[in-house]
Structures are given as C-alpha cells and as structure tokens.
Design a protein around this motif. Structure first.
Motif, mmCIF file in Angstrom:
data_model
loop_
_atom_site.group_PDB
_atom_site.id
_atom_site.type_symbol
_atom_site.label_atom_id
_atom_site.label_comp_id
_atom_site.label_asym_id
_atom_site.label_seq_id
_atom_site.Cartn_x
_atom_site.Cartn_y
_atom_site.Cartn_z
ATOM 1 N N LEU A 109 45.536 42.939 40.819
ATOM 2 C CA LEU A 109 44.380 42.993 41.713
ATOM 3 C C LEU A 109 44.004 44.432 42.036
ATOM 4 O O LEU A 109 42.820 44.767 42.139
ATOM 5 N N VAL A 110 45.015 45.283 42.210
ATOM 6 C CA VAL A 110 44.734 46.697 42.473
ATOM 7 C C VAL A 110 44.025 47.334 41.279
ATOM 8 O O VAL A 110 43.034 48.060 41.432
ATOM 9 N N VAL A 111 44.540 47.056 40.080
ATOM 10 C CA VAL A 111 43.914 47.611 38.871
ATOM 11 C C VAL A 111 42.501 47.062 38.707
ATOM 12 O O VAL A 111 41.587 47.780 38.276
ATOM 13 N N ALA A 112 42.299 45.797 39.080
ATOM 14 C CA ALA A 112 40.954 45.207 38.984
ATOM 15 C C ALA A 112 39.966 45.926 39.885
ATOM 16 O O ALA A 112 38.759 45.937 39.624
ATOM 17 N N GLY A 113 40.472 46.549 40.953
ATOM 18 C CA GLY A 113 39.581 47.303 41.835
ATOM 19 C C GLY A 113 38.937 48.489 41.155
ATOM 20 O O GLY A 113 37.921 49.005 41.632
ATOM 21 N N MET A 114 39.502 48.923 40.026
ATOM 22 C CA MET A 114 38.931 50.058 39.298
ATOM 23 C C MET A 114 37.603 49.704 38.647
ATOM 24 O O MET A 114 36.823 50.602 38.326
ATOM 25 N N ILE A 115 37.358 48.409 38.431
ATOM 26 C CA ILE A 115 36.143 48.014 37.717
ATOM 27 C C ILE A 115 35.045 47.515 38.665
ATOM 28 O O ILE A 115 33.990 47.092 38.212
ATOM 29 N N VAL A 116 35.308 47.574 39.976
ATOM 30 C CA VAL A 116 34.283 47.151 40.934
ATOM 31 C C VAL A 116 33.150 48.169 40.937
ATOM 32 O O VAL A 116 33.388 49.371 41.131
ATOM 33 N N PRO A 117 31.913 47.747 40.701
ATOM 34 C CA PRO A 117 30.791 48.707 40.696
ATOM 35 C C PRO A 117 30.628 49.383 42.048
ATOM 36 O O PRO A 117 30.683 48.728 43.094
#
Length: 276
Positions: A109-117
């Motif tokens: 989930l933390v890594v997924a935050g890198m792709i939030v526009p």
C-alpha cells in the motif's frame, strides 16, 4: 572484436559530453543574460556576452522580499526533510526487519502511494488545510510535503535496510537491546548513505515545488521561492535580465547542495540496489 567494442568506448563519453552541454548551456545562458542591462537585452544578440557586467538586476531583486521567500523555503524544506527522513527510516526498519502478518500488504500500500496522481490530492488537501486553520501559515506546506514524499522515501530505505547483515541485529538482541535501540544504534547510522539520498532527493524536489505552495499560501510573508519567481515575473514583465537574476539566485542553493552531496546520492542509490 576491437571494432565490436569501439562504439561503447567512444560513444558513452561522447553522449555524456553531449548531455553535459544540453544541461549546462541553458544555465550559462541564464547567468550571462542576468548581467545584461534591459536595453542591452533588446539591442544585442541573444547569445552575445554583456558589454559590461550590470549588477543592477541583482540589486533590484535583493531589495525586494527575496530574503523572506528564501527564509520560508529554508524553514519549510528543512523541517519537511527532517520529518521525512526520521519517519521514513522508522517505517523502513519495520518493513525490513519486523515480521508481522500484514507486513507485505502494508508495504504494498505504501508503494502504491507512489502512483497516486498529484493533482488528485489538490482539492482534499486544500479543504483539509483550511479546516485545520493552517491555510497561509508557516505550517501549511509541511503536511502535504511530508505525506507525499514518504512512499518513495520508505521504498528506498526499506530496500537499503534489507541489505544490512542480520548478524548485527542478532548480536544486539543477545546484548539485551530493545527494537528501538537496535534501530537507533545500528540501523540508523549504517543507513547514512540511504538517508543522505532521501534527504537530498526530497530537498531538491521540495525546493522547486510550486503547485501546493501556490494553493496553500496567499501572502508574501509565507510564500516560498518558486512563488517569488512567479511574483517577480509579474513585477518585471518586460525586464528579462531581472527575471533571470531571480532564477540564478533561486538555483544557487540547489547547485551548492548537490555539488557537496552528489557522491552520497550515487553511493546511496548503488548501495540500496546491491544484494548483500
């Protein structure tokens, strides 16, 4: 065989020189043009050297609110980078060394935050900042800067801490060290190259950040240097040398910081990418 390997030996340095020219020539042009007078800008060639070095552009800029913008940038970026470094290091230690059921899920989930526009967060952050009473204050930018920088920082430091030998941790446990002491006495010091990488990487990005600074501040008392450039562009709409002087003064701190920290950034990136 010699012909086969000739291109990499000659081509790589050649490409490096070309790239150096591409990145350096615009800065040289900016510096040289900032020393021209306004009249000389319109009467001489764009690429011509100034007939004499005119310091009036820098004097006009420094007599304005430039130092207020500079102070705000130093405070905002300094505090943000400090918080980012400490929080991301603690989180990375947990993800890298502490075993629990949701470790991989939370890290994903933390890594997924890198792709939030970035632009998808503008309205919620604006409303939250106003509701908390932080709009147009010295603390308005700290929350967004720290929160949006944590995913990539945690990712970098987690991969770095995974390469630290586990024997050091086990020896500290046998000596009776608590998890916090293990982190503070062993992992934090040994992660210095990674921490330097995170600090410099985020410092450069936040120093140039514009959109949140523009949205969450409204007065010169709390604005940062990117907005100083915006204001000076309006003030010197036809005075190109003065605008370039602002850009030179704004970029100097980054150049100095990167000149002293580039080796640490490269070593940190390389160390975090190698297997132990």
């Amino acid at each position: 065989m010699n012909k086969k390997f000739r291109f990499p030996r000659i081509g790589v340095p050649l490409l490096a020189i070309i790239w150096l020219g591409v990145t350096t020539i615009p800065f040289i042009f900016m510096v040289v043009s900032s020393f021209k007078s306004q009249e000389e800008t319109y009467t001489s060639s764009v690429w011509a050297l100034p007939a004499h070095f005119y310091w009036g552009n820098y004097a006009a800029v420094l007599q304005g609110p430039f130092f207020t913008y500079f102070r705000n940038s130093v405070f905002t970026v300094g505090v943000s980078v400090l918080l980012i470094t400490i929080i991301s290091a603690m989180a990375a230690y947990v993800f890298a060394r502490v075993r629990f059921a949701l470790n991989k899920t939370l890290f994903g989930l933390v890594v997924a935050g890198m792709i939030v526009p970035l632009h998808a967060t503008l309205v919620p952050i604006y409303l939250l900042t106003r509701n908390l009473g932080f709009y147009d204050t010295a603390f308005a930018l700290l929350g967004p800067y720290v929160a949006l920088s944590l995913p990539v920082s945690i990712f970098i430091l987690t991969e770095f801490m995974r390469q630290i030998p586990r024997e050091l941790e086990e020896a500290a446990q046998l000596d009776g060290c608590s998890p916090f002491r293990i982190f503070w006495r062993i992992f934090f010091p040994l992660s210095a190259p990674g921490l330097a990488t995170v600090a410099i990487f985020n410092g450069i990005g936040l120093w140039n950040e514009f959109i949140f600074a523009y949205m969450l501040t409204s007065t010169a008392e709390h604005r940062t240097l990117p907005l100083a450039i915006w204001d000076f562009m309006g003030q010197y709409a036809s005075n190109i040398p003065s605008m370039l002087a602002v850009l030179v003064l704004t970029s100097l701190p980054l150049i100095v910081a990167y000149a002293f920290g580039q080796e640490r950034v490269i070593k940190g990136m390389m160390a975090g990418s190698l297997k132990g």
